[in-house]
Design an enzyme around this catalytic site. Sequence first.
Site, PDB file in Angstrom:
ATOM      1  N   TYR B 166      36.060  65.091  24.088  1.00 22.29           N
ATOM      2  CA  TYR B 166      34.885  65.544  23.343  1.00 22.29           C
ATOM      3  C   TYR B 166      35.249  66.561  22.271  1.00 22.29           C
ATOM      4  CZ  TYR B 166      31.230  63.080  25.776  1.00 22.29           C
ATOM      5  OH  TYR B 166      30.406  62.100  26.218  1.00 22.29           O
ATOM      6  N   ASP B 314      47.184  51.055  52.766  1.00 22.90           N
ATOM      7  CA  ASP B 314      46.757  49.677  53.033  1.00 22.90           C
ATOM      8  C   ASP B 314      47.972  48.754  53.012  1.00 22.90           C
ATOM      9  OD1 ASP B 314      44.245  50.580  53.156  1.00 22.90           O
ATOM     10  OD2 ASP B 314      43.575  49.727  51.234  1.00 22.90           O
TER      11      ASP B 314
END
Lengths: 612, 434
Positions: B166, B314
């Site tokens: 920004y 995982d």
Amino acid sequence: MSIPSTVPATDKTKQPDRKKKGSTRGSTAEEMASRQREISVSEFFAKNRHLLGFDNPRKAMLTTVKEAVDNALDACEEANILPDLHVEVLQLGETRFRITIRDNGPGIVRKQIENIFGKLLYGSKFHRLKMSRGQQGIGISAAGMYGLMTTGQPVVIVTKTSKRKPSHEVVLKMDTSKNRADVVSETEKASADELFPNGSGTQVSIELEGRYLKGRQSIGEYLEQTAIANPHASITYLSPGNERSDFPRGVQELPPEPSEIKPHPKGIELGTLIQMLERTSSTQLGAFFKNEFCRVGPNVAKEICRRAELTDRTWIKQVEHQDAEKLYEAIQQVKIMSPPTNCLVPIGSKALLAGLLKEVEAEFFTASCRPPTVYRGNPFQIEVGIAYGGSLPGDELARVLRFANRVPLLYQQSACCSFKAAMEASWKNYGLTQSRSSLPSGPLVIMIHMASVWVPFTSESKEAIADYDEIRKEMKLALQECGRKLGTYLRRRMRMKRESQRRDVFARYIGEISRSCEAITGTEAGLVYDALLRRAESKTAEADNVLDDEGRVVDDGGALARDGDVVIRDVSGPMDPDEDLFGNSDASPPKKKNAARALKKRAVSKPRKSGK
Amino acid sequence: MAKKKTASKKTTKTSARASAPSRKKKTSRKTATKKAATKKKVSRSKGSPPVRKEGKILKKRAKSPTGLSTKDRNKFTISRINELATEVVDSSLAEQDPFMEVPTRAVSNMRFNRAKRILEMGSNTQRRELFNLNQARKFMQTLLLAKGCKDLVEVGKTLSLRGMYYKSLHTIQGTKEKTFDEQSESDTILEDIEVTLATLREDLHVFAKKRGTMVGNITVFDKGDEINCRRMGSGGYAIPSICEPNVIKFGKSEAKFVLHVEKDTVWSRFNEDRFWETHNCILTEGSGQPPRGVRRLLHRLHNELGLPIYCLLDCDPWGHYIYSVIKQGSINLAYESERMAVPEAKYLGIRAVDYERCGLSDDVKIALSDRDRTRAKQIAEYPWFKDRRHWQTEIKKMLGNGFKMEVESLITKDISYVTEEYVPERLRQMDFLD
């Protein structure tokens, strides 16, 4: 040429009768003989008027104008007068028009008027091999005949041969059965003198049944194209809607007078050879060949005779039919120089460009003129001009303008050799789009002109050029030559566009960069900005510098710039100086903004060689 | 110092905590695509080798001196930014084409250091030129962000990546074009600046969104505030983006090891079961692909406190790659590996064999997609996996199974199966992959 002077003895009109009376089948030879009679040429054409281009009312009007304009231009050129033509089409009724064509030619001697306007197959152009618009002397008489047949009105001719002589007005009515014209009235008309301010000229008025439509294949289009191919002529046209169009003169010089040539041995057929042998005034074969043909010297004549087992001393009277056949075969074997080509008067690339420039609003023009060559013993020459861009419609197929001996051809485009050549050329190589077996698409006008002592038309209505391999090949070569130049131009234009886009990109970021740099290092942003902008401009210099003040290419590695056959018109800027060169001052078309905006000139900062 | 404190407090408040499981896949996929993109870039850059060399290229990889005080580090950063801009200004004023040399962040410019067992960045650079249509915008953005960083360093404040986006975002004068289209654009450029200047992101006063949580038998000092990670409730301590010694200091710690789990949900399970208490350890979580802060923290826990790191991830290519990043460093940030990689990290599970070993039901199987298979084969080919026999069998086994499994699949056995049986069992047996 093979127009029959008589038609076969079995009269077609009689045949249905015979069938009907099946019972009286056994007609005797005498009975049949009583029905067999000569048919006049005019009668034949009155029945078969489609052969001459009078198939429908609309086409009939165009053909009438075309024949009269052709004659007028031929006459003016032969008399060495810059043609001033006036064409007027007046609507009398819904389907009735009066067509008037006036020229400033030499006029017509009184006693020839009936023959020229009343007799089919009467003319000066059939028996010679010379480049001219008309060929066989059918046109204008056929137009008069058509008028008479559809409206019953005679042809009105006003002519004046010199300042000292009064104008003559002759009203003619064709007699189709006798192939000649009857004079209805004949008056000396001093009041008509004002029609011919230059002291001579001819005006023909024909009343006929027709249909007037604008657009493609209209009289207007025909005259426009005539103006392109004849930039030395000035034409005024008054349409039925009373709209006046002026096609001003583009060049101030008449094209040189074409010279007449003798037939070339390789261009004749056996029958013609036999006929020539019968008619010749020479007595011996050697002399016959030398006098009647071009490019035959004593040696060639001897060689032909030797191969035919004759000598150049053989008496013509002793030449039998089989000898003639041998001679004919010998001619095919002997090597003979091509016919002289100085008899051809091409439009010339300069004049062709002038013609295109004044009638087509485009951005890029180029022309190419092939050296003369020969088909079937007839010398011919192909010229091609193309115009690209500008206000031409970009989403349509290219428009092909076809010309033969400076006469526009409007009908039967797809049967024409030039159309096929334009289709066969691979335009994709030159940066255009082209689908299979069709013309290229894009803002393109292709003009193809064939100049020849004998243009091989596919029919008497002279609508399409026959497809000879030699002709098509020449056309293709000329088209390719023009295409290459167009390709060069288009590629460069793309590059320019790209470069100017590139510059826009750089310029957009330079401001940000210089401000960031100032914030970091404290170096004044303006300094960095100016330096970078200069750099960006020189990096993309190709976006400038491409056209000089005269709208000419100054720099593309030289090729297009030096090419006299290329004109690039800066459509947003002033007109091309060549316009003045061609003496065309009042015809500057309205300026257009268009796709060429990429060519917009920018301040020239530094001349620079193009990268590639 | 005081100024900095307030800044960091503010940012702690504003940055939301990452929500866990869905996040993981997203991030890991992103890295994959990014890699593909950078790959392309390299092949393009090969065509234009640098022409000018004398003294125009910034001194290579002059590592920012870590031992310096904050003040000196800031000085160093500003001088580097200055150098970069001065090059541009000088070549502009000399009417030459300005450019900068950006080290290439891609597989091609990364090598595996077998001795250290970490990924390192090579010396290839890529020239970024202003007068190149494809690079002009990036060139501008680089300078714009460099300027932004300088501003930050000067005022002694920090901004998040999004804040930086920004800060430098505006419409370019006279056009409708914005300096950045989206944050990802400015993120990449910031990484470029980091490597070009050979500084660290934290030295540029830019930090990433906070991700990752910690709890366990340790006390840390975050900007001087004492944080007792044994008393963090159910939420845990949010690991900050910057975990440098000048921000995070370690206090008292009894922990014997660190258990890093893949995501928030599993971490919550462990926290609720007070796993760290019963097993005397530290429990961390990285919301999928762990951000730099988490990796830096793991590195420091391992090197400074000598704690072994165990990973519970995982059983799929993405889980394997997370392990790879923790262990060897990432391809994109290869230049940071030395400060982040933990070559001794161990892979605890889930293993392909667990389906049978733990007697799981069919429902936990997630079929491997084509993408998974390609990725798995790719990973197996990485040099740091290539010579690991156990890993090769592990990946082969997974591919043979034809399915992947998430850590959560163990919950089907029992809610606390993973904390009470699975992990303790693995630890006891010292059963892990290396």
